[in-house]
Motif scaffolding. Structure first.
Motif, PDB file in Angstrom:
ATOM      1  N   GLN A 200       0.866  -1.158   0.173  1.00 25.26           N
ATOM      2  CA  GLN A 200      -0.181  -0.328  -0.173  1.00 25.26           C
ATOM      3  C   GLN A 200       1.015   1.155   0.241  1.00 25.26           C
ATOM      4  O   GLN A 200       1.690   1.219   0.599  1.00 25.26           O
ATOM      5  CB  GLN A 200      -1.259  -0.184   1.108  1.00 25.26           C
ATOM      6  CG  GLN A 200      -2.060   1.265   1.215  1.00 25.26           C
ATOM      7  CD  GLN A 200      -3.426   1.479   2.015  1.00 25.26           C
ATOM      8  OE1 GLN A 200      -2.914   0.795   3.031  1.00 25.26           O
ATOM      9  NE2 GLN A 200      -4.327   1.945   2.574  1.00 25.26           N
ATOM     10  N   ALA A 201       0.211   2.050  -0.636  1.00 21.74           N
ATOM     11  CA  ALA A 201       0.770   3.433  -0.851  1.00 21.74           C
ATOM     12  C   ALA A 201       0.352   4.826  -0.192  1.00 21.74           C
ATOM     13  O   ALA A 201      -1.432   4.373  -0.190  1.00 21.74           O
ATOM     14  CB  ALA A 201       1.772   3.533  -2.323  1.00 21.74           C
ATOM     15  N   LEU A 202       0.897   5.978  -0.640  1.00 20.58           N
ATOM     16  CA  LEU A 202      -0.241   6.544  -0.540  1.00 20.58           C
ATOM     17  C   LEU A 202      -1.259   6.981  -1.086  1.00 20.58           C
ATOM     18  O   LEU A 202      -0.951   7.216  -2.827  1.00 20.58           O
ATOM     19  CB  LEU A 202       0.947   8.446   0.170  1.00 20.58           C
ATOM     20  CG  LEU A 202       1.783   8.399   1.733  1.00 20.58           C
ATOM     21  CD1 LEU A 202       1.977   9.577   1.040  1.00 20.58           C
ATOM     22  CD2 LEU A 202       0.653   8.054   2.607  1.00 20.58           C
ATOM     23  N   ALA A 203      -2.413   7.509  -0.988  1.00 25.08           N
ATOM     24  CA  ALA A 203      -3.273   7.811  -1.993  1.00 25.08           C
ATOM     25  C   ALA A 203      -2.461   8.351  -3.143  1.00 25.08           C
ATOM     26  O   ALA A 203      -2.271   9.558  -2.610  1.00 25.08           O
ATOM     27  CB  ALA A 203      -4.572   8.448  -0.864  1.00 25.08           C
ATOM     28  N   GLY A 204      -2.380   8.381  -4.460  1.00 25.33           N
ATOM     29  CA  GLY A 204      -2.620   9.039  -5.711  1.00 25.33           C
ATOM     30  C   GLY A 204      -0.695   8.908  -6.127  1.00 25.33           C
ATOM     31  O   GLY A 204      -0.426   9.265  -6.645  1.00 25.33           O
ATOM     32  N   THR A 205      -0.069   8.261  -5.252  1.00 26.01           N
ATOM     33  CA  THR A 205       0.934   7.756  -5.307  1.00 26.01           C
ATOM     34  C   THR A 205       0.919   6.857  -7.100  1.00 26.01           C
ATOM     35  O   THR A 205       0.200   5.987  -7.739  1.00 26.01           O
ATOM     36  CB  THR A 205       1.205   7.228  -4.465  1.00 26.01           C
ATOM     37  OG1 THR A 205       1.646   7.732  -3.550  1.00 26.01           O
ATOM     38  CG2 THR A 205       2.803   6.646  -4.511  1.00 26.01           C
ATOM     39  N   ARG A 206       2.225   7.620  -7.832  1.00 21.92           N
ATOM     40  CA  ARG A 206       2.371   6.514  -9.185  1.00 21.92           C
ATOM     41  C   ARG A 206       3.408   5.127  -9.110  1.00 21.92           C
ATOM     42  O   ARG A 206       4.339   5.999  -8.096  1.00 21.92           O
ATOM     43  CB  ARG A 206       1.787   7.397 -10.340  1.00 21.92           C
ATOM     44  CG  ARG A 206       0.405   7.856 -10.670  1.00 21.92           C
ATOM     45  CD  ARG A 206       0.494   8.901 -11.216  1.00 21.92           C
ATOM     46  NE  ARG A 206       1.742   9.679 -11.693  1.00 21.92           N
ATOM     47  CZ  ARG A 206       2.561  10.273 -12.024  1.00 21.92           C
ATOM     48  NH1 ARG A 206       1.854  10.488 -13.808  1.00 21.92           N
ATOM     49  NH2 ARG A 206       2.352  11.970 -12.213  1.00 21.92           N
ATOM     50  N   LEU A 207       3.071   4.524  -9.434  1.00 19.30           N
ATOM     51  CA  LEU A 207       4.576   3.348  -9.345  1.00 19.30           C
ATOM     52  C   LEU A 207       4.543   2.856 -10.650  1.00 19.30           C
ATOM     53  O   LEU A 207       4.036   2.509 -11.359  1.00 19.30           O
ATOM     54  CB  LEU A 207       4.236   2.431  -8.557  1.00 19.30           C
ATOM     55  CG  LEU A 207       3.798   2.643  -6.589  1.00 19.30           C
ATOM     56  CD1 LEU A 207       3.866   1.387  -6.425  1.00 19.30           C
ATOM     57  CD2 LEU A 207       4.733   3.310  -6.205  1.00 19.30           C
ATOM     58  N   ALA A 208       5.902   2.634 -10.553  1.00 18.90           N
ATOM     59  CA  ALA A 208       6.747   1.995 -11.898  1.00 18.90           C
ATOM     60  C   ALA A 208       8.132   0.640 -11.939  1.00 18.90           C
ATOM     61  O   ALA A 208       8.257   1.229 -11.156  1.00 18.90           O
ATOM     62  CB  ALA A 208       6.503   3.473 -13.237  1.00 18.90           C
ATOM     63  N   LEU A 209       7.375   0.077 -12.245  1.00 26.02           N
ATOM     64  CA  LEU A 209       8.583  -1.369 -11.699  1.00 26.02           C
ATOM     65  C   LEU A 209       9.472  -1.582 -12.550  1.00 26.02           C
ATOM     66  O   LEU A 209       8.683  -2.041 -14.195  1.00 26.02           O
ATOM     67  CB  LEU A 209       7.813  -2.869 -11.380  1.00 26.02           C
ATOM     68  CG  LEU A 209       9.265  -4.061 -11.123  1.00 26.02           C
ATOM     69  CD1 LEU A 209       9.896  -3.661 -10.176  1.00 26.02           C
ATOM     70  CD2 LEU A 209       8.398  -5.171 -10.948  1.00 26.02           C
ATOM     71  N   ASP A 210      10.333  -0.993 -13.350  1.00 24.86           N
ATOM     72  CA  ASP A 210      11.382  -1.363 -14.399  1.00 24.86           C
ATOM     73  C   ASP A 210      11.195  -0.787 -15.347  1.00 24.86           C
ATOM     74  O   ASP A 210      10.927  -1.103 -16.852  1.00 24.86           O
ATOM     75  CB  ASP A 210      11.949  -2.468 -14.544  1.00 24.86           C
ATOM     76  CG  ASP A 210      12.402  -3.582 -13.771  1.00 24.86           C
ATOM     77  OD1 ASP A 210      13.710  -2.635 -12.617  1.00 24.86           O
ATOM     78  OD2 ASP A 210      12.138  -4.784 -13.476  1.00 24.86           O
ATOM     79  N   GLY A 211      10.761   0.368 -15.029  1.00 24.57           N
ATOM     80  CA  GLY A 211       9.928   1.335 -16.401  1.00 24.57           C
ATOM     81  C   GLY A 211       8.589   0.870 -16.536  1.00 24.57           C
ATOM     82  O   GLY A 211       7.260   1.351 -17.325  1.00 24.57           O
ATOM     83  N   ARG A 212       7.654   0.032 -15.831  1.00 27.19           N
ATOM     84  CA  ARG A 212       6.917  -0.955 -16.562  1.00 27.19           C
ATOM     85  C   ARG A 212       5.886  -0.400 -15.468  1.00 27.19           C
ATOM     86  O   ARG A 212       5.525  -0.013 -14.455  1.00 27.19           O
ATOM     87  CB  ARG A 212       6.486  -1.912 -16.026  1.00 27.19           C
ATOM     88  CG  ARG A 212       4.694  -3.248 -16.520  1.00 27.19           C
ATOM     89  CD  ARG A 212       4.851  -4.141 -16.280  1.00 27.19           C
ATOM     90  NE  ARG A 212       3.492  -5.266 -16.898  1.00 27.19           N
ATOM     91  CZ  ARG A 212       3.346  -6.085 -16.416  1.00 27.19           C
ATOM     92  NH1 ARG A 212       4.362  -7.157 -16.886  1.00 27.19           N
ATOM     93  NH2 ARG A 212       2.365  -6.515 -17.018  1.00 27.19           N
ATOM     94  N   ALA A 213       4.405   0.613 -16.130  1.00 28.78           N
ATOM     95  CA  ALA A 213       3.434   1.205 -14.844  1.00 28.78           C
ATOM     96  C   ALA A 213       2.951   0.041 -14.379  1.00 28.78           C
ATOM     97  O   ALA A 213       2.395  -1.181 -14.892  1.00 28.78           O
ATOM     98  CB  ALA A 213       2.240   2.130 -16.032  1.00 28.78           C
ATOM     99  N   VAL A 214       2.279   0.469 -12.746  1.00 32.96           N
ATOM    100  CA  VAL A 214       1.565  -0.441 -11.641  1.00 32.96           C
ATOM    101  C   VAL A 214       0.954   0.347 -11.628  1.00 32.96           C
ATOM    102  O   VAL A 214       0.283   1.070 -11.026  1.00 32.96           O
ATOM    103  CB  VAL A 214       2.696  -1.174 -10.670  1.00 32.96           C
ATOM    104  CG1 VAL A 214       2.038  -1.759  -9.635  1.00 32.96           C
ATOM    105  CG2 VAL A 214       4.186  -1.057 -11.299  1.00 32.96           C
ATOM    106  N   ARG A 215      -0.386  -0.686 -11.334  1.00 31.70           N
ATOM    107  CA  ARG A 215      -2.184  -0.169 -11.233  1.00 31.70           C
ATOM    108  C   ARG A 215      -1.782  -0.316  -9.588  1.00 31.70           C
ATOM    109  O   ARG A 215      -0.915  -0.919  -8.894  1.00 31.70           O
ATOM    110  CB  ARG A 215      -2.855  -1.061 -11.747  1.00 31.70           C
ATOM    111  CG  ARG A 215      -4.457  -0.523 -11.126  1.00 31.70           C
ATOM    112  CD  ARG A 215      -4.983  -1.666 -11.464  1.00 31.70           C
ATOM    113  NE  ARG A 215      -5.908  -1.527 -12.308  1.00 31.70           N
ATOM    114  CZ  ARG A 215      -6.884  -0.829 -13.103  1.00 31.70           C
ATOM    115  NH1 ARG A 215      -7.595  -0.572 -12.509  1.00 31.70           N
ATOM    116  NH2 ARG A 215      -7.037  -1.102 -14.285  1.00 31.70           N
TER     117      ARG A 215
END
Length: 271
Positions: free
Chosen positions: A39-54
């Protein structure tokens, strides 16, 4: 019983996790074949090795590492206020067993042209089911054992079939008599139900954010495509359909098209 569990993170990783405490947390260890659920803070965006993570509106996310992932991964974090940072994740290397299986019918080891066409079509169906990306968060629930029985095969082992090397085993095998009940390991929706060349009768369940489970070699499918099931609901009966030497459940976990190891997420004891 064969059991492989990874329990501890490296000191460097623990320090990195402390640095983003209360902003980004997860369960699990970055390792080959591993799934992280966090879980991240609401509104956080993530990407793993350049791939967007939902990331869900509540901040829930999942990400996985293939059997042969490189020794490190890069997690890109865009915070709700727009600030960006990158976290290097050491990905633990694992050693894989070699499993030799004999007594399989020759056609199941070296299929003919007609069978190969069928296999190709079935792979496309599986890819479509495993590529589903919806907003459900059933993947965050604790995983339950889908069946009781002897562990007869583990994730990642190199398979030697009738003396011929084949691709690694991408699931957990649980052996028990035909008719043994099989239940959903996580809450989700049935996205595929079919009778396949290698897998025999199968079900695929989607649990949200690309996380899915597959149940193969069934003698009977109880759940139907489109059904929404709860964790622990009976969905099938164990069998010996497809490429097998005896009745068992082939149980696999995926993050989109990446097969992962379900065993570290299961309780230590079969329930």
């Amino acid at each position: 019983m064969i059991a492989r569990r990874l329990l501890l993170a490296s000191p460097a990783l623990l320090l990195a996790r402390r640095a983003v405490a209360q902003e980004l947390t997860w369960n699990g260890v970055p390792a080959q074949g591993g799934l992280l659920r966090g879980q991240a803070l609401a509104g956080t965006r993530l990407a793993l090795d350049g791939r967007a993570v939902r990331v869900s509106p509540e901040g829930y996310f999942a990400l996985g590492f293939s059997r042969d992932h490189d020794p490190s991964a890069t997690l890109s974090i865009t915070k709700p206020d727009g600030r960006r940072e990158e976290m290097r994740l050491p990905v633990a290397k694992r050693d894989w067993d070699v499993q030799r299986i004999t007594g399989l019918p020759g056609a199941m080891v070296t299929p003919d042209e007609a069978a190969l066409r069928r296999i190709t079509a079935e792979r496309a169906q599986l890819a479509a089911a495993r590529g589903v990306d919806n907003a459900g968060t059933g993947f965050m629930a604790p995983m339950a054992w889908p069946a009781r029985g002897r562990i007869s095969g583990i994730y990642g082992s190199q398979r030697i079939l009738n003396g011929q090397p084949r691709q690694p085993h991408y699931g957990l095998d649980i052996a028990a008599p035909t008719g043994t009940p099989i239940s959903a390991a996580l809450p989700g929706r049935v996205t595929l139900s079919g009778d396949f060349f290698f897998f025999g009768q199968i079900l695929v369940l989607d649990h949200g954010h690309g996380v899915n489970t597959l149940y193969a070699h069934l003698s009977q499918r109880i759940a139907n495509e489109g059904d929404v099931v709860a964790r622990g609901d009976r969905i099938a009966l164990m069998g010996a359909t497809g490429r097998v030497t005896g009745p068992h459940l082939h149980f696999s976990l995926s993050w989109y098209q990446t097969f992962l190891d379900p065993q570290p997420l299961l309780p230590a004891e079969q329930g």
